[in-house]
Design an enzyme around this catalytic site. Structure first.
Site, mmCIF file in Angstrom:
data_model
loop_
_atom_site.group_PDB
_atom_site.id
_atom_site.type_symbol
_atom_site.label_atom_id
_atom_site.label_comp_id
_atom_site.label_asym_id
_atom_site.label_seq_id
_atom_site.Cartn_x
_atom_site.Cartn_y
_atom_site.Cartn_z
ATOM 1 N N HIS A 190 0.837 -1.204 0.000
ATOM 2 C CA HIS A 190 0.000 0.000 0.000
ATOM 3 C C HIS A 190 0.878 1.262 0.000
ATOM 4 C CE1 HIS A 190 -3.083 -2.668 2.297
ATOM 5 N NE2 HIS A 190 -3.558 -2.501 1.081
ATOM 6 N N SER B 185 -2.902 -7.822 2.908
ATOM 7 C CA SER B 185 -3.246 -7.630 4.321
ATOM 8 C C SER B 185 -3.709 -8.951 4.934
ATOM 9 C CB SER B 185 -4.355 -6.590 4.458
ATOM 10 O OG SER B 185 -3.928 -5.350 3.978
HETATM 11 P P1 ADP Z 1 -9.772 -3.818 -0.486
HETATM 12 O O1 ADP Z 1 -10.400 -4.554 0.642
HETATM 13 O O2 ADP Z 1 -10.533 -2.621 -0.960
HETATM 14 O O3 ADP Z 1 -9.260 -4.674 -1.632
HETATM 15 P P2 ADP Z 1 -7.053 -3.567 0.377
HETATM 16 O O4 ADP Z 1 -6.562 -2.853 1.573
HETATM 17 O O5 ADP Z 1 -6.875 -5.046 0.360
HETATM 18 O O6 ADP Z 1 -8.534 -3.135 0.206
HETATM 19 O O7 ADP Z 1 -6.378 -2.961 -0.916
HETATM 20 C C1 ADP Z 1 -6.542 -1.644 -1.322
HETATM 21 C C2 ADP Z 1 -5.916 -1.466 -2.695
HETATM 22 O O8 ADP Z 1 -4.521 -1.655 -2.612
HETATM 23 C C3 ADP Z 1 -6.407 -2.483 -3.740
HETATM 24 O O9 ADP Z 1 -6.459 -1.847 -4.995
HETATM 25 C C4 ADP Z 1 -5.330 -3.533 -3.742
HETATM 26 O O10 ADP Z 1 -5.253 -4.179 -4.997
HETATM 27 C C5 ADP Z 1 -4.107 -2.677 -3.490
HETATM 28 N N1 ADP Z 1 -3.041 -3.462 -2.873
HETATM 29 C C6 ADP Z 1 -3.113 -4.257 -1.798
HETATM 30 N N2 ADP Z 1 -1.928 -4.834 -1.532
HETATM 31 C C7 ADP Z 1 -1.070 -4.389 -2.491
HETATM 32 C C8 ADP Z 1 0.311 -4.638 -2.798
HETATM 33 N N3 ADP Z 1 1.031 -5.488 -2.089
HETATM 34 N N4 ADP Z 1 0.833 -3.982 -3.855
HETATM 35 C C9 ADP Z 1 0.076 -3.157 -4.591
HETATM 36 N N5 ADP Z 1 -1.224 -2.898 -4.385
HETATM 37 C C10 ADP Z 1 -1.795 -3.504 -3.335
#
Ligand code: ADP
Length: 162
Positions: free
Chosen positions: A17, A129
């Site tokens: 993130h 996450s």
């Molecule tokens: P959600 O529950 O909305 O998917 P997340 O917190 O899991 O929320 O993810 C928020 C955004 O960040 C999403 O677009 C996800 O694809 C992106 N994301 C999550 N982990 C990573 C990572 N390791 N690298 C790049 N983008 C990520």
């Protein structure tokens, strides 16, 4: 002024993130990082904790990053903030299907809102996450994959056994 909204659960914030936030700031003047408050999910960390991790982790970039939370539809929140670009990260093919559906649904709901994707850096493509929560809950070491403040909170939540 180019502003984008970066929404997510951020439960908890990972370096993946953080990488999207840092790289997003090279494309946009300001980012609104918005923690989704989904009453149907039982998060590990409260919305307030998740917001504070983001604030702490962005550090010096803080002046260009606003941290907020929202409930309900993303497009309604985006409209209420006057933001028309949504930033999302793409890790692997596995993300594509869901993100594709979400982006199209959001466009259907609000024609003027565009979703922009950033590919994840090669260092964090496997970091999610959910996996962080799982590994940490069994006492595994997730250092380097999450910011220091998150690492501390995870260690407090799941003391290492043995
Ligand atoms: P959600 O529950 O909305 O998917 P997340 O917190 O899991 O929320 O993810 C928020 C955004 O960040 C999403 O677009 C996800 O694809 C992106 N994301 C999550 N982990 C990573 C990572 N390791 N690298 C790049 N983008 C990520």
């Amino acid at each position: 002024m180019k502003v984008a909204l970066y929404p997510g659960s951020f439960d908890p914030l990972t370096q993946g993130h953080v990488s999207i936030i840092q790289r997003g700031l090279t494309m946009f003047d300001r980012l609104v990082v918005a923690v989704a408050n989904n009453p149907k999910k039982t998060p590990l960390f409260s919305v307030e904790e998740r917001e504070s991790f983001i604030r702490e982790a962005v550090g010096a970039d803080g002046s260009r990053v606003e941290v907020d939370s929202f409930s309900g539809l993303l497009v309604d929140y985006a409209r209420s903030r006057g933001v028309s670009v949504v930033l999302r990260g793409l890790r692997a093919v596995s993300d594509f299907e869901y993100e594709f559906q979400l982006a199209n649904m959001n466009r259907r709901l609000a024609r003027n809102i565009e979703t922009v994707f950033m590919m994840t850096g090669e260092d964090y493509f496997y970091v999610s996450s959910q996996l962080i929560r799982e590994v940490a809950s069994f006492g595994g070491d997730v250092s380097g994959m999450v910011p220091e403040c998150v690492l501390k909170a995870l260690r407090a939540r799941f003391p290492r056994q043995g």
